[in-house]
Design an enzyme around this catalytic site. Sequence first.
Site, PDB file in Angstrom:
ATOM      1  N   GLY A 133      -5.053  -5.442   2.487  1.00  0.00           N
ATOM      2  CA  GLY A 133      -4.542  -4.086   2.340  1.00  0.00           C
ATOM      3  C   GLY A 133      -5.039  -3.181   3.451  1.00  0.00           C
ATOM      4  N   ASP A 170      -6.762 -11.100  -3.459  1.00  0.00           N
ATOM      5  CA  ASP A 170      -7.051 -10.040  -2.492  1.00  0.00           C
ATOM      6  C   ASP A 170      -8.226  -9.225  -2.975  1.00  0.00           C
ATOM      7  OD1 ASP A 170      -6.379  -7.744  -4.074  1.00  0.00           O
ATOM      8  OD2 ASP A 170      -4.323  -7.697  -3.324  1.00  0.00           O
ATOM      9  N   SER A 213      -6.924 -10.059  -8.261  1.00  0.00           N
ATOM     10  CA  SER A 213      -7.160  -8.850  -7.460  1.00  0.00           C
ATOM     11  C   SER A 213      -7.839  -7.786  -8.294  1.00  0.00           C
ATOM     12  CB  SER A 213      -5.784  -8.324  -6.986  1.00  0.00           C
ATOM     13  OG  SER A 213      -5.872  -6.990  -6.512  1.00  0.00           O
ATOM     14  N   THR A 271       0.861  -1.194   0.000  1.00  0.00           N
ATOM     15  CA  THR A 271       0.000   0.000   0.000  1.00  0.00           C
ATOM     16  C   THR A 271       0.891   1.235   0.000  1.00  0.00           C
ATOM     17  OG1 THR A 271      -0.180  -0.095   2.419  1.00  0.00           O
ATOM     18  CG2 THR A 271      -1.992  -1.066   1.173  1.00  0.00           C
ATOM     19  N   VAL A 275     -11.359  -8.024   1.809  1.00  0.00           N
ATOM     20  CA  VAL A 275     -11.395  -8.883   3.007  1.00  0.00           C
ATOM     21  C   VAL A 275     -11.696  -8.056   4.248  1.00  0.00           C
ATOM     22  CG1 VAL A 275      -9.943 -10.239   4.568  1.00  0.00           C
ATOM     23  CG2 VAL A 275      -9.900 -10.679   2.099  1.00  0.00           C
ATOM     24  N   ARG A 276     -12.739  -8.436   4.965  1.00  0.00           N
ATOM     25  CA  ARG A 276     -13.129  -7.753   6.201  1.00  0.00           C
ATOM     26  C   ARG A 276     -13.217  -8.721   7.377  1.00  0.00           C
ATOM     27  NH1 ARG A 276     -11.661  -4.775   3.157  1.00  0.00           N
ATOM     28  NH2 ARG A 276     -12.751  -3.162   1.993  1.00  0.00           N
ATOM     29  N   HIS A 318      -7.552  -4.743  -6.957  1.00  0.00           N
ATOM     30  CA  HIS A 318      -6.879  -3.609  -6.309  1.00  0.00           C
ATOM     31  C   HIS A 318      -7.749  -3.032  -5.182  1.00  0.00           C
ATOM     32  CE1 HIS A 318      -3.219  -1.169  -7.544  1.00  0.00           C
ATOM     33  NE2 HIS A 318      -3.675  -0.419  -6.562  1.00  0.00           N
TER      34      HIS A 318
HETATM   35  C1  LIG Z   1      -4.214   3.029   0.521  1.00  0.00           C
HETATM   36  C2  LIG Z   1      -3.900   1.941  -0.456  1.00  0.00           C
HETATM   37  C3  LIG Z   1      -2.779   2.053  -1.270  1.00  0.00           C
HETATM   38  C4  LIG Z   1      -2.479   1.037  -2.180  1.00  0.00           C
HETATM   39  N1  LIG Z   1      -1.335   1.142  -2.925  1.00  0.00           N
HETATM   40  C5  LIG Z   1      -0.992   0.129  -3.754  1.00  0.00           C
HETATM   41  C6  LIG Z   1       0.235   0.182  -4.459  1.00  0.00           C
HETATM   42  O1  LIG Z   1       1.012   1.129  -4.344  1.00  0.00           O
HETATM   43  N2  LIG Z   1       0.530  -0.864  -5.289  1.00  0.00           N
HETATM   44  C7  LIG Z   1      -0.319  -1.938  -5.434  1.00  0.00           C
HETATM   45  O2  LIG Z   1      -0.024  -2.871  -6.192  1.00  0.00           O
HETATM   46  N3  LIG Z   1      -1.487  -2.004  -4.760  1.00  0.00           N
HETATM   47  C8  LIG Z   1      -1.831  -1.004  -3.924  1.00  0.00           C
HETATM   48  N4  LIG Z   1      -2.997  -1.083  -3.223  1.00  0.00           N
HETATM   49  C9  LIG Z   1      -3.865  -2.261  -3.388  1.00  0.00           C
HETATM   50  C10 LIG Z   1      -3.491  -3.360  -2.400  1.00  0.00           C
HETATM   51  O3  LIG Z   1      -2.239  -3.902  -2.679  1.00  0.00           O
HETATM   52  C11 LIG Z   1      -4.530  -4.495  -2.416  1.00  0.00           C
HETATM   53  O4  LIG Z   1      -4.666  -4.982  -3.714  1.00  0.00           O
HETATM   54  C12 LIG Z   1      -5.888  -4.064  -1.881  1.00  0.00           C
HETATM   55  O5  LIG Z   1      -5.743  -3.123  -0.859  1.00  0.00           O
HETATM   56  C13 LIG Z   1      -6.656  -5.260  -1.349  1.00  0.00           C
HETATM   57  O6  LIG Z   1      -7.934  -4.879  -0.943  1.00  0.00           O
HETATM   58  P1  LIG Z   1      -8.320  -4.582   0.590  1.00  0.00           P
HETATM   59  O7  LIG Z   1      -7.736  -3.267   0.919  1.00  0.00           O
HETATM   60  O8  LIG Z   1      -9.809  -4.535   0.535  1.00  0.00           O
HETATM   61  O9  LIG Z   1      -7.761  -5.701   1.419  1.00  0.00           O
HETATM   62  C14 LIG Z   1      -3.332  -0.083  -2.306  1.00  0.00           C
HETATM   63  C15 LIG Z   1      -4.452  -0.196  -1.480  1.00  0.00           C
HETATM   64  C16 LIG Z   1      -4.739   0.793  -0.561  1.00  0.00           C
HETATM   65  C17 LIG Z   1      -5.946   0.621   0.322  1.00  0.00           C
END
Ligand SMILES: Cc1cc2nc3c(=O)[nH]c(=O)nc-3n(C[C@H](O)[C@H](O)[C@H](O)COP(=O)(O)O)c2cc1C
Length: 380
Positions: free
Chosen positions: A333, A310, A277, A79, A313-314, A279
């Site tokens: 995340g 991913d 995913s 993240t 997920v809660r 994202h």
């Molecule tokens: C604040 C934030 C920043 C994120 N930044 C990136 C990133 O820089 N690169 C990336 O591949 N995924 C990024 N993600 C996505 C996460 O890697 C992941 O896929 C996602 O958060 C999973 O969903 P969840 O937050 O519901 O668990 C980001 C997610 C959040 C919430």
Amino acid sequence: MPSLLNYDDYRTRARSVLPRGLFEYIDRGTEDENALRYLRRGFDRVMLMPSVLAGAPVPELSTPLFGRVSALPIAIAPTALAGMVWHDGEIELARAAARCGIPFCVATQSITTIERIRAGAPDANLWFQLYVWNDVSLSYALIRRARASGVRTLVVTADTPVPLNREYNARNGFTVPFRCSVPGMLDLARHPRWVARVLLPLLATSGVPRYGHYPSGLEGNVMRASASAVGLKRSLDWQDIVELRQRWDGELIVKGIVNVEDARRAAQLGVDGIVVSVHGGRNLDPQPGPIDVLPRIAEAVGGRMTIMADSGVRRGTDILKYLALGAQMVLVGRAGLYGLASGGEAGAVAMIGMLRNEMETAMALLGKGRPADIQLFSLS
Ligand SMILES: Cc1cc2nc3c(=O)[nH]c(=O)nc-3n(C[C@H](O)[C@H](O)[C@H](O)COP(=O)(O)O)c2cc1C
């Protein structure tokens, strides 16, 4: 964190301690935010089928992965800007992951460099997430730094070739790059504790927060647009994956796949794993979720490479659903960030412990020892 009993409690705590702009950047989606609702509906459509009188099988959550054993089938997702959630947030998350015996994926856009994270968390199983830059030679230099810091698992994000439409951030003043705006300044004024604990120490040590991994001279800081050499490579394609495969001698993972044809292509190119995913519902708004596509992807490429998932997920039971549908590992995340916002390393450890307890309780109720044995029941 005795008063925080579930994900929503941590989320509420994070909402109260973080500036609104930062909280919404973490919490929300894009455009009409259908993806967030759809992810939840997807989980809710799938039920877990219990078997009673099963003789109390011991829940086995440890997971072999890439020659190591992870204590749980969970990894902390990459993240951006976690270092703005808590002072040295990326180091705290890495330490939390190490204490829980799970991997932590460092983001290209983290505030803290991979070298500092390694020094702060020497025992952590660090993965590295790569956003490929326009000047790919700079990306290759970056992955050499990651390798030199003991990273074996490289996660290439494939689903983000352009910046996203996050309209709420344009309204609340939290834009990347940051700009001074009236809503943004009022937001800071309303969160003096965050300013004192996170922003001021950052300003005192490194000035205006910077993306730690951007080459010196090109990164500016998070208030200035990055130079085009380190902009996201819009023309990213499978040839880039071939090139990365040749240059990376550890495990290569492609993150952001939902299309079964893309999963097949990744397997053909010798990729070691994929993250199915969307994202976290933060990119393309109308697209199928991992719940919809995991079984097809597992059927097509399972056994040929590692499948992870991913988004959304809660609960521990959400993780069990992804595992039962064919994932071997699940990334979280926002859960990690809300744990971090609630209490730094200890908060993230508590959040992961809570997810573990939820999984163990559900497995006892399901009469299953292994997540892969769980039976699903789909509501039509
Ligand atoms: C604040 C934030 C920043 C994120 N930044 C990136 C990133 O820089 N690169 C990336 O591949 N995924 C990024 N993600 C996505 C996460 O890697 C992941 O896929 C996602 O958060 C999973 O969903 P969840 O937050 O519901 O668990 C980001 C997610 C959040 C919430």
